[in-house]
Design an enzyme around this catalytic site. Structure first.
Site, PDB file in Angstrom:
ATOM      1  N   LYS A  12      62.565 -65.388  20.420  1.00 26.62           N
ATOM      2  CA  LYS A  12      63.271 -64.568  20.789  1.00 26.62           C
ATOM      3  C   LYS A  12      62.808 -63.537  21.840  1.00 26.62           C
ATOM      4  O   LYS A  12      63.130 -63.739  23.040  1.00 26.62           O
ATOM      5  CB  LYS A  12      64.011 -63.610  19.592  1.00 26.62           C
ATOM      6  CG  LYS A  12      65.035 -64.520  18.633  1.00 26.62           C
ATOM      7  CD  LYS A  12      65.720 -63.752  17.835  1.00 26.62           C
ATOM      8  CE  LYS A  12      66.968 -64.740  17.378  1.00 26.62           C
ATOM      9  NZ  LYS A  12      66.921 -65.344  16.103  1.00 26.62           N
ATOM     10  N   TYR A  37      67.089 -66.439   7.060  1.00 28.68           N
ATOM     11  CA  TYR A  37      67.665 -67.340   8.042  1.00 28.68           C
ATOM     12  C   TYR A  37      66.678 -67.760   8.917  1.00 28.68           C
ATOM     13  O   TYR A  37      65.787 -67.282   9.363  1.00 28.68           O
ATOM     14  CB  TYR A  37      68.660 -66.531   8.945  1.00 28.68           C
ATOM     15  CG  TYR A  37      68.954 -67.377  10.389  1.00 28.68           C
ATOM     16  CD1 TYR A  37      69.960 -68.478  10.128  1.00 28.68           C
ATOM     17  CD2 TYR A  37      68.506 -67.214  11.403  1.00 28.68           C
ATOM     18  CE1 TYR A  37      70.278 -69.168  11.154  1.00 28.68           C
ATOM     19  CE2 TYR A  37      68.793 -67.969  12.533  1.00 28.68           C
ATOM     20  CZ  TYR A  37      69.678 -69.082  12.411  1.00 28.68           C
ATOM     21  OH  TYR A  37      70.258 -70.052  13.526  1.00 28.68           O
ATOM     22  N   TYR A  89      78.415 -71.128  16.398  1.00 28.69           N
ATOM     23  CA  TYR A  89      79.089 -71.148  15.226  1.00 28.69           C
ATOM     24  C   TYR A  89      80.709 -71.005  15.589  1.00 28.69           C
ATOM     25  O   TYR A  89      81.395 -70.032  14.875  1.00 28.69           O
ATOM     26  CB  TYR A  89      78.827 -69.865  14.295  1.00 28.69           C
ATOM     27  CG  TYR A  89      77.183 -69.935  14.056  1.00 28.69           C
ATOM     28  CD1 TYR A  89      76.656 -71.027  13.363  1.00 28.69           C
ATOM     29  CD2 TYR A  89      76.504 -69.050  14.796  1.00 28.69           C
ATOM     30  CE1 TYR A  89      75.421 -70.950  13.347  1.00 28.69           C
ATOM     31  CE2 TYR A  89      75.254 -68.945  14.658  1.00 28.69           C
ATOM     32  CZ  TYR A  89      74.584 -70.088  14.036  1.00 28.69           C
ATOM     33  OH  TYR A  89      73.246 -70.002  13.562  1.00 28.69           O
ATOM     34  N   ASP A 146      57.915 -65.999   9.492  1.00 24.60           N
ATOM     35  CA  ASP A 146      58.972 -66.263  10.696  1.00 24.60           C
ATOM     36  C   ASP A 146      59.192 -64.719  11.300  1.00 24.60           C
ATOM     37  O   ASP A 146      60.062 -64.110  10.650  1.00 24.60           O
ATOM     38  CB  ASP A 146      60.042 -66.871  10.105  1.00 24.60           C
ATOM     39  CG  ASP A 146      61.198 -67.024  11.121  1.00 24.60           C
ATOM     40  OD1 ASP A 146      60.824 -66.633  12.540  1.00 24.60           O
ATOM     41  OD2 ASP A 146      62.433 -67.613  10.837  1.00 24.60           O
TER      42      ASP A 146
HETATM   43  C1  LIG Z   1      66.982 -66.721  15.906  1.00 25.34           C
HETATM   44  C2  LIG Z   1      65.872 -66.993  14.566  1.00 25.34           C
HETATM   45  C3  LIG Z   1      65.577 -68.404  14.516  1.00 25.34           C
HETATM   46  C4  LIG Z   1      66.083 -69.522  15.697  1.00 25.34           C
HETATM   47  O1  LIG Z   1      65.494 -69.290  16.712  1.00 25.34           O
HETATM   48  P1  LIG Z   1      66.512 -70.237  17.939  1.00 25.34           P
HETATM   49  O2  LIG Z   1      65.744 -69.733  19.174  1.00 25.34           O
HETATM   50  O3  LIG Z   1      67.827 -69.498  17.991  1.00 25.34           O
HETATM   51  O4  LIG Z   1      66.636 -71.480  17.542  1.00 25.34           O
HETATM   52  C5  LIG Z   1      64.683 -68.364  13.588  1.00 25.34           C
HETATM   53  N1  LIG Z   1      64.248 -67.506  12.525  1.00 25.34           N
HETATM   54  C6  LIG Z   1      64.627 -66.339  12.737  1.00 25.34           C
HETATM   55  C7  LIG Z   1      63.960 -65.409  12.091  1.00 25.34           C
HETATM   56  C8  LIG Z   1      65.446 -65.900  13.804  1.00 25.34           C
HETATM   57  O5  LIG Z   1      65.884 -64.808  13.919  1.00 25.34           O
END
Ligand SMILES: *Cc1c(COP(=O)(O)O)cnc(C)c1O
Length: 437
Positions: free
Chosen positions: A287, A157, A29, A258
């Site tokens: 992550k 997000y 960003y 997610d």
């Molecule tokens: C960081 C994140 C993503 C994206 O993961 P990347 O490995 O950065 O592509 C998707 N969903 C959530 C909830 C996240 O925190």
């Protein structure tokens, strides 16, 4: 010869690296050429990052939720080295390998019971793309292609690719920049704030009505369970997640959770959805999956979803990254999971939660602070106005701590191995920042 080595780097060499970086390398960003400085890290161990000039910083960010065990972790190093002695990578089309199978066994055992099928993706963003694709293919296969939209909540997000951006918060995610190319999904207001707050019946009614009005065109509901991360660091009550599960069941919609940020204990439960005792139809992990060592993510789904996809015209799930199930990442991920489960991670996270809570108590009274909240190993100071990232980082670094704020949010999600002393340093830094707002 770049001259990167453990420990210090000469000021001239560091300056040369930074000059090239500024002119040629994009950061997250960020503008090109860079509008704000970056700091050169030459090594990391435990909870400490070492900068080129020898400065040590306590890592308050776990490299964006990932490095839950800290850095230079003997068990993870050993797993990577062992796997390197066998193979770093091999294609996954038509081939398999023990590292992938061993990791999938762990993920199936550890995630909620109905999740039995694993797709290995190479980043969190791709894992969410795959989840969306699973949901859309499921309905196509079932002869209901008009079910191609998703219901989500504002403040979310889910990643930076186009499919994901379309379910990110429309304002934070700058949908106006891409409005002509983003899929149009259905947005509910953000769940009311407060992990322990009583659920708002009016919100729940509106949510149910919105879902009912769009049910005929909805493939799935997608949310981050309990904690909305990069969309606003917002915590919400488990009842809202339970309501979404009920709504999904009522209309036969798939629930996609997610867990990329929340997974592996960060919120005080192994999975965010454990707070609500609900299970998703599709779950995304990333992550912390590899303990912050390598990029890898996973999308799990139920037999129902997999069978649905298999019964359709394509029969196959139309996705297959080059580095799918990368053996090196998979081996480290299994070692990271084993290490997590071998330690009393729940106690570690609870202790961090208690220290963040006492350490930040009273900061909400400061004039520039709108809210202070803590859940699991996550501490958030929300400012009244967007913060000056540079100024905040300078204060944190003067306190010997690495933090990276965004918008109005100054926050920490330290490694689980952080000591009480580390957390005290982090809360001192947050106080100093809060007082400066
Ligand atoms: C960081 C994140 C993503 C994206 O993961 P990347 O490995 O950065 O592509 C998707 N969903 C959530 C909830 C996240 O925190």
């Amino acid at each position: 010869m770049i001259g990167l080595q453990l420990g210090r780097m000469s000021p001239r060499e560091a300056e040369r690296l930074l000059a090239f970086d500024r002119e040629h390398i994009w950061h997250p960003y960020a503008a090109m050429p860079a509008a704000t400085p970056v700091h050169p890290v030459v090594s990391a161990a435990g909870t400490r990052l070492t900068l080129a000039d020898g400065t040590e910083l306590i890592d308050g960010m776990s490299s964006w939720w990932a490095a839950i065990h800290g850095y230079d972790v003997p068990e993870l190093n050993a797993a990577a080295t062992r796997q390197l002695g066998k193979m770093a990578h091999v294609m996954f089309g038509g081939l398999t390998h023990p590292a992938a199978v061993h990791l999938a066994e762990r993920l199936v055992a550890l995630t909620p019971e109905p999740l039995t099928k694993v797709f290995f993706a190479d980043s969190g963003s791709v894992a969410v793309e795959v989840a969306i694709k699973m949901a859309l293919q499921y309905w196509r296969s079932r002869g209901r292609p008009e079910r191609h939209r998703l219901l989500t909540v504002r403040g979310g997000y889910h990643g930076d690719t186009f499919g994901d951006m379309a379910v990110c918060d429309p304002v934070n995610g700058m949908h106006h920049l891409f409005s002509d190319v983003l899929a149009k999904h259905v947005f509910a207001p953000p769940p009311p704030l407060g992990h322990t707050a009583d659920p708002d019946p009016a919100y729940l009614d509106d949510l149910a009505n919105l879902a009912a009005a769009h049910a005929h065109e909805l493939a799935g509901i997608i949310v981050e369970p309990i904690v909305q991360g990069a969309g606003g660091m917002r915590f919400y009550a488990p009842e809202y997640l339970r309501a979404l599960r009920d709504i999904a069941d009522e209309h036969g919609i798939l629930l996609i959770l997610d867990e990329i940020a929340t997974g592996f204990g960060r919120t005080g439960e192994l999975w965010g959805c454990d707070h609500a005792e609900v299970t998703p139809d599709i779950m995304c992990l990333g992550k912390a999956l590899t303990g912050g060592y390598l990029t890898m993510a996973a999308t799990l789904c139920t037999d129902r979803v997999a069978d649905g996809i298999a019964s359709g015209e394509a029969g196959t799930l139309m996705h297959g990254p080059t580095f799918m199930a990368n053996p090196l990442a998979a081996a480290v991920a299994s070692a990271s999971i084993d290490l997590l489960l071998s330690r009393d991670w729940r106690d570690e996270v609870d202790t961090i939660e208690a220290h963040l809570t006492t350490g930040l108590a009273g900061a909400e009274e400061l004039p520039g602070v709108a809210d202070v909240r803590v859940l699991g190993a996550i501490g958030v100071v929300e400012a009244r106005e967007p913060v000056d990232v540079q100024a905040v980082q300078d204060i944190a670094m003067a306190c010997g701590v690495w933090l990276r704020p965004f918008g109005k949010l100054v926050y920490t999600m330290p490694p689980y191995v952080s000591t009480e002393d580390d957390i005290d340093h982090i809360t001192s830094a947050l106080w100093a920042i809060a007082e400066s707002l």
